[in-house]
Scaffold this motif. Structure first.
Motif, short mmCIF file in Angstrom:
data_model
loop_
_atom_site.label_atom_id
_atom_site.label_comp_id
_atom_site.label_asym_id
_atom_site.label_seq_id
_atom_site.Cartn_x
_atom_site.Cartn_y
_atom_site.Cartn_z
N ARG A 32 0.76 -1.27 -0.05
CA ARG A 32 0.13 0.08 0.14
C ARG A 32 0.91 1.30 0.05
O ARG A 32 1.95 1.19 0.66
N VAL A 33 0.52 2.13 -0.68
CA VAL A 33 0.88 3.49 -0.89
C VAL A 33 0.25 4.72 -0.66
O VAL A 33 -0.87 4.68 -1.20
N ALA A 34 0.45 5.56 0.39
CA ALA A 34 -0.34 6.68 0.68
C ALA A 34 -0.12 7.76 -0.57
O ALA A 34 1.08 8.23 -0.46
N LYS A 35 -0.97 7.93 -1.46
CA LYS A 35 -0.72 8.80 -2.55
C LYS A 35 -0.29 10.29 -2.36
O LYS A 35 0.85 10.76 -2.91
N LEU A 36 -0.79 10.75 -1.42
CA LEU A 36 -0.43 12.28 -0.98
C LEU A 36 0.86 12.45 -0.41
O LEU A 36 1.71 13.46 -0.85
N CYS A 37 1.50 11.53 0.33
CA CYS A 37 2.86 11.63 0.96
C CYS A 37 3.97 10.54 0.51
O CYS A 37 4.99 10.89 0.84
N SER A 39 3.93 7.54 1.51
CA SER A 39 4.26 6.61 2.64
C SER A 39 4.06 5.27 2.06
O SER A 39 3.11 4.99 1.32
N LYS A 40 4.73 4.30 2.33
CA LYS A 40 4.65 2.95 1.71
C LYS A 40 4.87 1.61 2.67
O LYS A 40 5.82 1.78 3.46
N ALA A 41 4.15 0.67 2.89
CA ALA A 41 4.22 -0.47 3.23
C ALA A 41 4.06 -1.56 2.37
O ALA A 41 3.23 -1.92 1.80
N VAL A 42 5.16 -2.69 2.59
CA VAL A 42 5.05 -3.81 1.76
C VAL A 42 4.93 -5.06 3.17
O VAL A 42 6.03 -4.96 4.07
N VAL A 43 3.90 -5.74 3.23
CA VAL A 43 3.96 -6.69 4.34
C VAL A 43 3.76 -8.17 3.79
O VAL A 43 2.90 -8.37 2.87
N ASP A 44 4.71 -8.99 4.27
CA ASP A 44 4.37 -10.57 3.98
C ASP A 44 3.85 -11.14 4.95
O ASP A 44 4.35 -10.76 6.26
N VAL A 45 3.08 -12.29 4.77
CA VAL A 45 2.50 -13.21 5.94
C VAL A 45 2.68 -14.50 5.58
O VAL A 45 2.65 -14.82 4.23
N ASP A 59 7.94 -4.02 5.55
CA ASP A 59 9.07 -2.85 5.04
C ASP A 59 8.18 -1.66 5.07
O ASP A 59 7.66 -1.59 4.06
N VAL A 60 8.48 -0.87 5.96
CA VAL A 60 7.58 0.19 6.06
C VAL A 60 8.45 1.64 5.77
O VAL A 60 9.52 1.99 6.64
N LYS A 61 8.30 2.43 4.61
CA LYS A 61 9.04 3.97 4.37
C LYS A 61 7.71 4.76 4.56
O LYS A 61 7.12 5.03 3.62
N ALA A 62 7.72 5.16 5.87
CA ALA A 62 6.54 6.01 6.09
C ALA A 62 6.88 7.14 7.15
O ALA A 62 7.96 7.26 7.66
N CYS A 63 6.13 8.41 7.44
CA CYS A 63 6.38 9.24 8.36
C CYS A 63 6.34 8.62 9.76
O CYS A 63 5.89 7.45 10.08
N SER A 125 -1.27 7.54 5.51
CA SER A 125 0.11 7.38 5.92
C SER A 125 -0.23 6.42 7.14
O SER A 125 0.31 5.42 7.31
N THR A 126 -1.06 6.68 8.10
CA THR A 126 -1.12 6.04 9.15
C THR A 126 -1.94 4.54 8.87
O THR A 126 -1.59 3.73 9.70
N MET A 127 -2.56 4.60 7.74
CA MET A 127 -3.38 3.58 7.45
C MET A 127 -2.43 2.41 6.58
O MET A 127 -2.76 0.92 6.41
N VAL A 128 -1.38 2.69 6.17
CA VAL A 128 -0.68 1.92 4.96
C VAL A 128 -0.48 0.34 5.65
O VAL A 128 -0.53 -0.43 4.80
N ALA A 129 0.10 0.65 6.94
CA ALA A 129 0.65 -0.81 7.32
C ALA A 129 -0.50 -1.93 7.64
O ALA A 129 -0.55 -3.06 7.20
N ILE A 130 -1.60 -1.35 8.23
CA ILE A 130 -2.74 -2.12 8.59
C ILE A 130 -3.44 -2.77 7.18
O ILE A 130 -3.98 -3.72 6.95
#
Length: 156
Positions: A32-37, A39-45, A59-63, A125-130
């Motif tokens: 998931r990527v937050a388009k405005l800022c 922020s990106k999260a890549v999650v493996d399960v 792997d989270v690159k976010a504020c 950006s707060t929601m990308v990881a979940i």
């Protein structure tokens, strides 16, 4: 108010990123990527035989806010079901957009981000990881064919 948003607690959560990295052989991956800022999260399960999260990497690159949410998520996600992750996401959205109390149970720590509700530009950006976690779990569940789930359940 912005100082309260970036409190010592939030910054501490952001600095502690449980399960950072990637899994070698994930059952599902969400991005998931937050388009405005940006922020990106890549999650493996990977899931256990009952469909619970057995292994998790992010792997989270976010504020700081996105990283704080990922920190809480990473600390609580092992053993969670898709329903628990979905309920946490819905409770987060309600908390950010409609004054809801926030997630309960294993993901209650996400309530630390309640002040983000006053900053709509920070919601994504707060929601990308979940969101990425939910995508990864749904993908992992979809990859398990009904025959595989039945034979795995019989072996338990």
């Amino acid at each position: 108010m912005i100082d309260e948003l970036y409190s010592a607690r939030i910054l501490g959560l952001a600095a502690n990123m449980p399960h950072a990295g990637r899994l070698a052989t994930p059952g599902g991956t969400g991005v998931r990527v937050a388009k405005l800022c940006g922020s990106k999260a890549v999650v493996d399960v990977s899931l256990d035989d009952d469909g619970r999260i057995q292994d998790f990497a992010q792997d989270v690159k976010a504020c700081a806010l996105g990283q704080a949410a990922a920190g809480v998520l990473g600390a609580a996600v092992i053993g969670a079901t898709v329903d628990e992750v979905e309920q946490a996401r819905e409770a987060m959205l309600a908390m950010l957009k409609a004054g809801g109390a926030g997630p309960e149970g294993r993901f209650e720590g996400l309530r630390a981000l309640k002040l983000v509700a006053d900053y709509p530009a920070r919601h994504a950006s707060t929601m990308v990881a979940i969101e990425a976690t939910l995508d990864a779990v749904k993908q992992a569940l979809a990859r398990k064919s009904p025959d595989t789930r039945t034979s795995l359940a019989g072996a338990a």
